[in-house]
Design a protein around this motif. Structure first.
Motif, PDB file in Angstrom:
ATOM      1  N   SER A 395       0.841  -1.197   0.000  1.00 55.43           N
ATOM      2  CA  SER A 395       0.000   0.000   0.000  1.00 55.43           C
ATOM      3  C   SER A 395       0.876   1.246   0.000  1.00 55.43           C
ATOM      4  N   ARG A 396       0.267   2.391  -0.428  1.00 59.66           N
ATOM      5  CA  ARG A 396       0.999   3.657  -0.466  1.00 59.66           C
ATOM      6  C   ARG A 396       0.266   4.697   0.378  1.00 59.66           C
ATOM      7  N   ALA A 397       1.007   5.661   0.876  1.00 57.28           N
ATOM      8  CA  ALA A 397       0.421   6.768   1.637  1.00 57.28           C
ATOM      9  C   ALA A 397       0.236   7.957   0.711  1.00 57.28           C
ATOM     10  N   THR A 398      -1.000   8.213   0.292  1.00 54.97           N
ATOM     11  CA  THR A 398      -1.296   9.319  -0.623  1.00 54.97           C
ATOM     12  C   THR A 398      -1.855  10.509   0.153  1.00 54.97           C
ATOM     13  N   HIS A 401      -4.996   9.603   2.010  1.00 57.11           N
ATOM     14  CA  HIS A 401      -4.805   8.907   3.284  1.00 57.11           C
ATOM     15  C   HIS A 401      -4.327   9.845   4.390  1.00 57.11           C
ATOM     16  N   LEU A 402      -3.505  10.826   4.004  1.00 60.66           N
ATOM     17  CA  LEU A 402      -2.914  11.708   5.009  1.00 60.66           C
ATOM     18  C   LEU A 402      -3.813  12.857   5.435  1.00 60.66           C
ATOM     19  N   TYR A 403      -4.753  13.251   4.565  1.00 60.76           N
ATOM     20  CA  TYR A 403      -5.554  14.441   4.880  1.00 60.76           C
ATOM     21  C   TYR A 403      -7.067  14.203   4.863  1.00 60.76           C
ATOM     22  N   LYS A 405      -8.811  11.079   4.659  1.00 60.18           N
ATOM     23  CA  LYS A 405      -9.267   9.937   5.468  1.00 60.18           C
ATOM     24  C   LYS A 405      -9.318  10.258   6.959  1.00 60.18           C
ATOM     25  N   PRO A 406      -8.345  10.983   7.548  1.00 57.16           N
ATOM     26  CA  PRO A 406      -8.461  11.358   8.963  1.00 57.16           C
ATOM     27  C   PRO A 406      -9.687  12.231   9.240  1.00 57.16           C
ATOM     28  N   TRP A 407      -9.988  13.160   8.318  1.00 63.16           N
ATOM     29  CA  TRP A 407     -11.173  14.002   8.499  1.00 63.16           C
ATOM     30  C   TRP A 407     -12.450  13.167   8.451  1.00 63.16           C
ATOM     31  N   TYR A 408     -12.455  12.214   7.503  1.00 59.05           N
ATOM     32  CA  TYR A 408     -13.618  11.326   7.412  1.00 59.05           C
ATOM     33  C   TYR A 408     -13.803  10.545   8.709  1.00 59.05           C
ATOM     34  N   ARG A 409     -12.680  10.057   9.283  1.00 63.72           N
ATOM     35  CA  ARG A 409     -12.760   9.293  10.525  1.00 63.72           C
ATOM     36  C   ARG A 409     -13.315  10.171  11.658  1.00 63.72           C
ATOM     37  N   PHE A 410     -12.878  11.438  11.702  1.00 62.94           N
ATOM     38  CA  PHE A 410     -13.386  12.351  12.726  1.00 62.94           C
ATOM     39  C   PHE A 410     -14.896  12.551  12.575  1.00 62.94           C
ATOM     40  N   ILE A 411     -15.337  12.821  11.351  1.00 60.66           N
ATOM     41  CA  ILE A 411     -16.765  13.059  11.098  1.00 60.66           C
ATOM     42  C   ILE A 411     -17.576  11.817  11.424  1.00 60.66           C
ATOM     43  N   TYR A 412     -17.043  10.645  11.072  1.00 58.66           N
ATOM     44  CA  TYR A 412     -17.750   9.387  11.314  1.00 58.66           C
ATOM     45  C   TYR A 412     -17.985   9.173  12.809  1.00 58.66           C
ATOM     46  N   HIS A 413     -16.935   9.329  13.612  1.00 58.64           N
ATOM     47  CA  HIS A 413     -17.063   9.088  15.052  1.00 58.64           C
ATOM     48  C   HIS A 413     -17.824  10.200  15.767  1.00 58.64           C
ATOM     49  N   TYR A 414     -17.591  11.438  15.363  1.00 60.69           N
ATOM     50  CA  TYR A 414     -18.184  12.567  16.095  1.00 60.69           C
ATOM     51  C   TYR A 414     -19.626  12.845  15.693  1.00 60.69           C
ATOM     52  N   LEU A 415     -19.934  12.724  14.370  1.00 63.96           N
ATOM     53  CA  LEU A 415     -21.282  13.042  13.896  1.00 63.96           C
ATOM     54  C   LEU A 415     -22.105  11.792  13.581  1.00 63.96           C
ATOM     55  N   VAL A 416     -21.571  10.927  12.701  1.00 66.88           N
ATOM     56  CA  VAL A 416     -22.349   9.748  12.290  1.00 66.88           C
ATOM     57  C   VAL A 416     -22.629   8.826  13.477  1.00 66.88           C
ATOM     58  N   ARG A 417     -21.595   8.549  14.302  1.00 68.56           N
ATOM     59  CA  ARG A 417     -21.788   7.688  15.470  1.00 68.56           C
ATOM     60  C   ARG A 417     -22.131   8.490  16.724  1.00 68.56           C
ATOM     61  N   ARG A 418     -22.431   9.757  16.565  1.00 67.89           N
ATOM     62  CA  ARG A 418     -22.975  10.638  17.606  1.00 67.89           C
ATOM     63  C   ARG A 418     -22.058  10.797  18.821  1.00 67.89           C
ATOM     64  N   GLY A 419     -20.759  10.891  18.554  1.00 67.92           N
ATOM     65  CA  GLY A 419     -19.811  11.105  19.638  1.00 67.92           C
ATOM     66  C   GLY A 419     -20.043  12.427  20.358  1.00 67.92           C
ATOM     67  N   PHE A 420     -20.667  13.391  19.673  1.00 66.37           N
ATOM     68  CA  PHE A 420     -20.936  14.691  20.291  1.00 66.37           C
ATOM     69  C   PHE A 420     -21.842  14.567  21.511  1.00 66.37           C
ATOM     70  N   GLN A 439      -1.551   9.006  11.619  1.00 63.24           N
ATOM     71  CA  GLN A 439      -0.262   8.502  12.076  1.00 63.24           C
ATOM     72  C   GLN A 439       0.108   7.197  11.387  1.00 63.24           C
ATOM     73  N   ARG A 440      -0.892   6.385  11.124  1.00 62.98           N
ATOM     74  CA  ARG A 440      -0.671   5.097  10.442  1.00 62.98           C
ATOM     75  C   ARG A 440      -0.001   5.315   9.088  1.00 62.98           C
ATOM     76  N   PHE A 441      -0.485   6.306   8.346  1.00 67.61           N
ATOM     77  CA  PHE A 441       0.058   6.540   7.003  1.00 67.61           C
ATOM     78  C   PHE A 441       1.345   7.356   7.040  1.00 67.61           C
ATOM     79  N   ILE A 442       1.535   8.141   8.102  1.00 69.99           N
ATOM     80  CA  ILE A 442       2.832   8.798   8.293  1.00 69.99           C
ATOM     81  C   ILE A 442       3.910   7.741   8.513  1.00 69.99           C
TER      82      ILE A 442
END
Length: 452
Positions: A395-398, A401-403, A405-420, A439-442
């Motif tokens: 796999s490659r770090a594009t 992946h670096l910018y 995908k992390p934002w998507y993960r934040f939105i998923y946990h905070y909004l979609v899964r109602r972390g707020f 960090q994984r892709f770094i």
């Protein structure tokens, strides 16, 4: 003192170390009345002379018939005297504290009433539900503890104690007396009950893999006393881990260099004497309700070869209910003849099970987050192992992946899964989840650069 030696003697730890660790005195009087009416015993109070006023309140709150069997002035005025006195008693009941712990050391049956702010699963040492038993308000009023931090519970302990009525405790206390007293009254009650067949319970080995877990180990080992075997596979810790383990002769210590989580777990499984394995991390605890379910599962004769359980994630002392943590589920109890960890997974290891998987209802408690910095370090170590997995897949770090995908993960946990809905802890965890992805892709990018 004319103590009737033909009767059993009960010691009552009527006072805790502070008001917020002391069962209400009027409630304690009712419990003592219940015991004396149910079982023919002598009663001694454990208190020091400076606590005589509170002890008098408990005594005055008892019925006249109960007062006749209380030897109020027969107390140990020093540690030596208390031990000598306790050694002559048959059982102890009351508030958690030094008196109970010393009685346990003398191998006396104990019944503990925990303060509402104390975590029962962490302090109910050597408890088996019969010889050593305890009660906590959460067993009867769990709704009072929802979304409450340890700090809040401690602050409101006196108010919570108000709900901890003696009537809740009578049934548990009765079963404790039935098991541990041999006076004629209790023997007669036992004779009326048809003996039950004792199920064939499978033996289980509890396994922990560790690296510098000194702060967690002592309470974890106490939490696992119900297991038939406890094995710790340590990766040459540099803290006090090894010295702590040596204090517990029932624990087997094996040292093994760490390469990845799957290999370490499979190595640990091979050290176990028993076929059934209970895996637990150092920052996890098994509450009494889950211990009961585990025993029940081990006594069943069905086709199930592994059991999964939900985990309750704690942000410091606050349980999180959203952000994806509400569906966190792991397989931790299994027959090693039918299960093995996938060696291709270096982190977030996956157990491959050949057979039917059952489910347990009670949750495993996960105290993973103490502070942001240490949690970040944990995520970085996971990221390094995950990066090695990705490298093996070429796999490659594009930029995605670096910018992105992390934002998507934040939105998923905070909004979609109602972390707020978890407030600031939910926001912190959503940000940390995004950090872990980036960090994984770094780390993957670093590996790729090193290959050149």
């Amino acid at each position: 003192f004319q103590v009737d030696r033909t009767k059993k003697t009960l010691m009552v730890a009527i006072l805790g170390s502070s008001d917020i660790k002391t069962y209400p005195l009027k409630y304690m009087s009712k419990l003592i009345d219940f015991i004396v009416e149910y079982a023919d015993v002598n009663v001694l109070f454990n208190y020091i002379p400076s606590q005589s006023k509170e002890a008098q309140q408990v005594y005055a709150g008892c019925k006249a018939s109960t007062q006749k069997v209380i030897f109020f002035d027969l107390i140990g005025k020093s540690l030596r005297e208390y031990i000598a006195l306790m050694n002559e008693c048959d059982i102890i009941m009351g508030n958690d504290g030094g008196a109970i712990n010393m009685a346990k050391a003398l191998n006396k049956p104990s019944f503990i009433i925990f303060s509402p702010w104390i975590r029962q699963e962490m302090w109910s040492t050597f408890e088996d539900g019969d010889f050593h038993k305890s009660v906590h308000l959460t067993q009867f009023k769990p709704e009072l503890f929802e979304s409450k931090s340890e700090k809040e519970l401690k602050k409101n302990s006196l108010e919570l104690y108000r709900y901890f009525k003696p009537e809740f405790i009578y049934s548990e206390l009765r079963s404790f007396l039935d098991f541990n007293l041999n006076n004629e009254k209790v023997l007669h009650l036992k004779s009326l009950i048809k003996p039950l067949a004792i199920p064939d319970i499978k033996r289980v080995s509890a396994i922990i893999i560790t690296k510098n877990e000194a702060t967690n180990l002592a309470s974890l080992i106490r939490n696992l006393q119900f297991a038939n075997e406890i094995i710790i596979v340590d990766s040459y810790s540099q803290d006090d881990t090894k010295n702590i383990i040596k204090k517990y002769p029932e624990v087997t210590l094996v040292e093994q260099e760490f390469s990845n989580y799957s290999d370490q777990r499979n190595f640990a499984i091979d050290q176990a004497q028993n076929n059934w394995i209970l895996f637990i991390d150092a920052d996890e605890r098994i509450p009494k309700s889950l211990q009961f379910e585990i025993r029940k599962a081990l006594s069943s004769k069905g086709e199930i070869v592994a059991y999964e359980m939900y985990r309750q994630f704690y942000f410091q002392d606050t349980p999180l209910k959203y952000g994806g943590f509400q569906t966190d589920k792991v397989v931790r109890l299994f027959d090693k003849r039918k299960a093995r960890y996938d060696s291709s997974k270096l982190v977030h290891e996956t157990l491959t099970v050949d057979g039917r998987i059952g489910g347990l209802k009670s949750k495993l408690l996960h105290f993973s987050f103490n502070d942001e910095q240490s949690y970040k370090q944990k995520l970085i170590s996971y990221a390094k192992l995950r990066a090695k997995e990705l490298q093996a897949k070429n796999s490659r770090a594009t930029a995605y992946h670096l910018y992105i995908k992390p934002w998507y993960r934040f939105i998923y946990h905070y909004l979609v899964r109602r972390g707020f809905l978890d407030g600031r802890p939910g926001l912190t965890m959503a940000k940390l989840n995004a950090f872990g992805v980036k960090q994984r892709f770094i780390e993957l990018k670093k590996l790729k650069l090193n290959q050149r």
